[in-house]
Design a protein around this motif. Structure first.
Motif, mmCIF file in Angstrom:
data_model
loop_
_atom_site.group_PDB
_atom_site.id
_atom_site.type_symbol
_atom_site.label_atom_id
_atom_site.label_comp_id
_atom_site.label_asym_id
_atom_site.label_seq_id
_atom_site.Cartn_x
_atom_site.Cartn_y
_atom_site.Cartn_z
ATOM 1 N N LYS A 140 -29.441 27.451 -31.554
ATOM 2 C CA LYS A 140 -28.037 27.824 -31.547
ATOM 3 C C LYS A 140 -27.881 29.192 -30.913
ATOM 4 C CE LYS A 140 -28.347 29.645 -36.278
ATOM 5 N NZ LYS A 140 -27.774 29.592 -37.637
ATOM 6 N N GLY A 141 -26.632 29.642 -30.811
ATOM 7 C CA GLY A 141 -26.359 30.947 -30.234
ATOM 8 C C GLY A 141 -26.749 31.007 -28.773
ATOM 9 N N ALA A 142 -27.439 32.076 -28.392
ATOM 10 C CA ALA A 142 -27.795 32.301 -26.987
ATOM 11 C C ALA A 142 -28.813 31.299 -26.467
ATOM 12 C CB ALA A 142 -28.333 33.723 -26.817
ATOM 13 N N LEU A 143 -29.457 30.543 -27.363
ATOM 14 C CA LEU A 143 -30.461 29.563 -26.942
ATOM 15 C C LEU A 143 -29.975 28.126 -27.126
ATOM 16 C CD1 LEU A 143 -33.757 31.216 -28.298
ATOM 17 C CD2 LEU A 143 -32.790 31.311 -25.987
ATOM 18 N N SER A 144 -28.678 27.930 -27.292
ATOM 19 C CA SER A 144 -28.136 26.575 -27.412
ATOM 20 C C SER A 144 -28.130 25.892 -26.046
ATOM 21 C CB SER A 144 -26.723 26.622 -27.993
ATOM 22 O OG SER A 144 -25.860 27.327 -27.118
ATOM 23 N N TRP A 145 -27.975 24.563 -26.049
ATOM 24 C CA TRP A 145 -28.088 23.795 -24.808
ATOM 25 C C TRP A 145 -27.124 24.231 -23.707
ATOM 26 C CZ3 TRP A 145 -30.774 21.393 -21.513
ATOM 27 C CH2 TRP A 145 -30.191 20.547 -20.561
ATOM 28 N N PRO A 146 -25.841 24.460 -23.986
ATOM 29 C CA PRO A 146 -24.943 24.881 -22.891
ATOM 30 C C PRO A 146 -25.416 26.156 -22.205
ATOM 31 C CG PRO A 146 -23.672 24.204 -24.801
ATOM 32 C CD PRO A 146 -25.087 24.279 -25.252
ATOM 33 N N PHE A 147 -25.949 27.090 -22.985
ATOM 34 C CA PHE A 147 -26.425 28.332 -22.385
ATOM 35 C C PHE A 147 -27.741 28.118 -21.648
ATOM 36 C CE2 PHE A 147 -23.520 29.922 -25.636
ATOM 37 C CZ PHE A 147 -22.787 30.846 -24.894
ATOM 38 N N LEU A 148 -28.603 27.261 -22.161
ATOM 39 C CA LEU A 148 -29.862 26.969 -21.464
ATOM 40 C C LEU A 148 -29.585 26.372 -20.085
ATOM 41 C CD1 LEU A 148 -32.081 25.496 -24.347
ATOM 42 C CD2 LEU A 148 -32.239 27.765 -23.302
ATOM 43 N N ARG A 149 -28.549 25.564 -19.995
ATOM 44 C CA ARG A 149 -28.201 24.962 -18.708
ATOM 45 C C ARG A 149 -27.740 26.029 -17.712
ATOM 46 N NH1 ARG A 149 -24.459 19.536 -18.143
ATOM 47 N NH2 ARG A 149 -24.850 19.149 -15.928
#
Length: 395
Positions: free
Chosen positions: A2-11
């Motif tokens: 979650k947070g900065a390492l959630s899927w939308p941010f990883l993309r």
């Protein structure tokens, strides 16, 4: 996660990695190609510096354009232009390289502002520095493998392989970028756009009026000048070092950036307070790095590679710390515009690292040029301490 390492941010981080992969190759190939064509360090510095100098000029306006027309149309347009710029490198000389660097600079202004401001706005306060660090980490990761590929291409004299690499990066970046989904914001009324444009023009005065922005911008400008001098001239300076190898240097630097930003991503201050000791330590590391690189002409490859690691450490810590601090202390109404101005100062510094230091290298030597960078670092150490005193005084 979650947070900065959630899927939308990883993309988003993955798109960032692809977008900046080309520069990791070009930062080595352009100086070597320029030298082979008989260009001076001054000319090479101008060609290299054109990229981020253009980015600096366009960055303050990028946020306005993105808000006016929406992120998706802007992203697709800049990825198409970026692909054209990458193709120019494959069949032109230094003149074409200059044009391509300018086009890339325009694209990067919009690309990086859209992603960084999106990360800042979407994450809670406690995760801001981690998100900015992860973005910067992915922008730096291509520096691990890019120089090795660039040196291999150059030593093999295989220009078709260079062409294939540029085309592949353009297609992959475009493909991933065109599939990214973002919620389109409503187009702002004309009156609102005019008001924001006026705010952009007024923001330049804040470089002097706002003490927080002034101090952070000067620190970033000075440090970025050193980073720019390294990026531009290390591929040429390495040949003067016993046992020196540009690809190994740049790989060590990038690896240190990546490792430090991941390991220390939660240690970078994210509380809105000025941590004078932290900033001064980072600037001391940068000063030692520049002096080690300078001394390597006499001392050999050990100092050369120690400098690479130290430069990577300073690069990993300074930008996220200053950017995060500004997100807390700048006025909310003008925050995005002023952060864009701060990032533009970082771009200017890297650009000046090539444009200003090139003539110095021509008139003296690479070693003397990096000694001057070390002296600049000493000045930044004292500047960081003065910033702490003012912050404490203002409560």
């Amino acid at each position: 996660m979650k947070g900065a390492l959630s899927w939308p941010f990883l993309r988003l981080y993955g798109l960032t990695l692809l977008y900046f992969s080309a520069n990791a190759i070009l930062n080595v190939v352009i100086p070597l190609k320029g030298e082979s064509l008989g260009a001076t360090n001054t000319t090479i510095g101008i060609v290299m510096g054109a990229y981020l100098f253009t980015t600096m000029l366009f960055r303050p306006w990028a946020g306005l354009m993105i808000q006016t027309y929406g992120p998706i149309p802007i992203l697709r347009t800049i990825l198409a232009v970026n692909g054209l710029a990458l193709l120019l490198y494959t069949f032109t000389g230094l003149g074409g390289f200059f044009v391509a660097r300018v086009l890339q600079g325009v694209c990067t202004a919009f690309f990086s502002m859209a992603l960084q401001l999106g990360i800042i706005d979407a994450l809670p306060d406690k995760d801001r520095s981690q998100g900015i660090s992860m973005y910067s980490l992915c922008a730096s990761m291509p520096g691990i493998f890019g120089p090795l590929l660039a040196i291999a291409i150059w030593q093999a004299g295989d220009w078709p392989l260079f062409t294939a690499a540029m085309v592949a990066i353009a297609l992959l970046t475009g493909g991933v970028g065109y599939t990214v989904q973002m919620d389109r914001q409503d187009t702002e009324p004309a009156a609102g756009r005019t008001k924001q444009a006026t705010a952009i023009r007024k923001s330049f005065g804040q470089l002097v009026k706002n003490s927080h922005l002034l101090k952070c911008s000067v620190l970033m400008l000075g440090a970025s000048l050193v980073f720019g001098a390294v990026t531009t001239f290390i591929p040429l300076y390495a040949g003067h070092i016993r046992g020196g190898n540009a690809a190994v240097f740049l790989m060590l630097q990038a690896s240190t950036v990546v490792a430090a930003r991941f390991v220390f991503r939660k240690k970078i201050p994210s509380d809105g307070k000025w941590h004078s000791a932290f900033i001064m330590t980072v600037m001391l590391i940068l000063t030692a790095a520049a002096q080690a690189v300078s001394f390597s002409a006499a001392g050999g490859a050990a100092f050369f590679y120690i400098g690479a690691v130290l430069i990577g450490m300073a690069q990993a810590l300074l930008y996220p710390a200053l950017t995060t601090y500004l997100t807390f202390v700048l006025p909310q109404a003008d925050r995005n515009v002023l952060i864009g101005l701060f990032i533009a100062m970082a771009d200017l510094g890297v650009s000046l690292g090539g444009i200003v230091m090139g003539p110095i290298a021509d008139l003296s030597s690479y070693s003397d040029m990096y000694s001057i960078c070390a002296l600049l670092g000493v000045g930044m150490i004292f500047w960081g301490y003065e910033r702490r005193r003012r912050a404490a005084g203002s409560g």
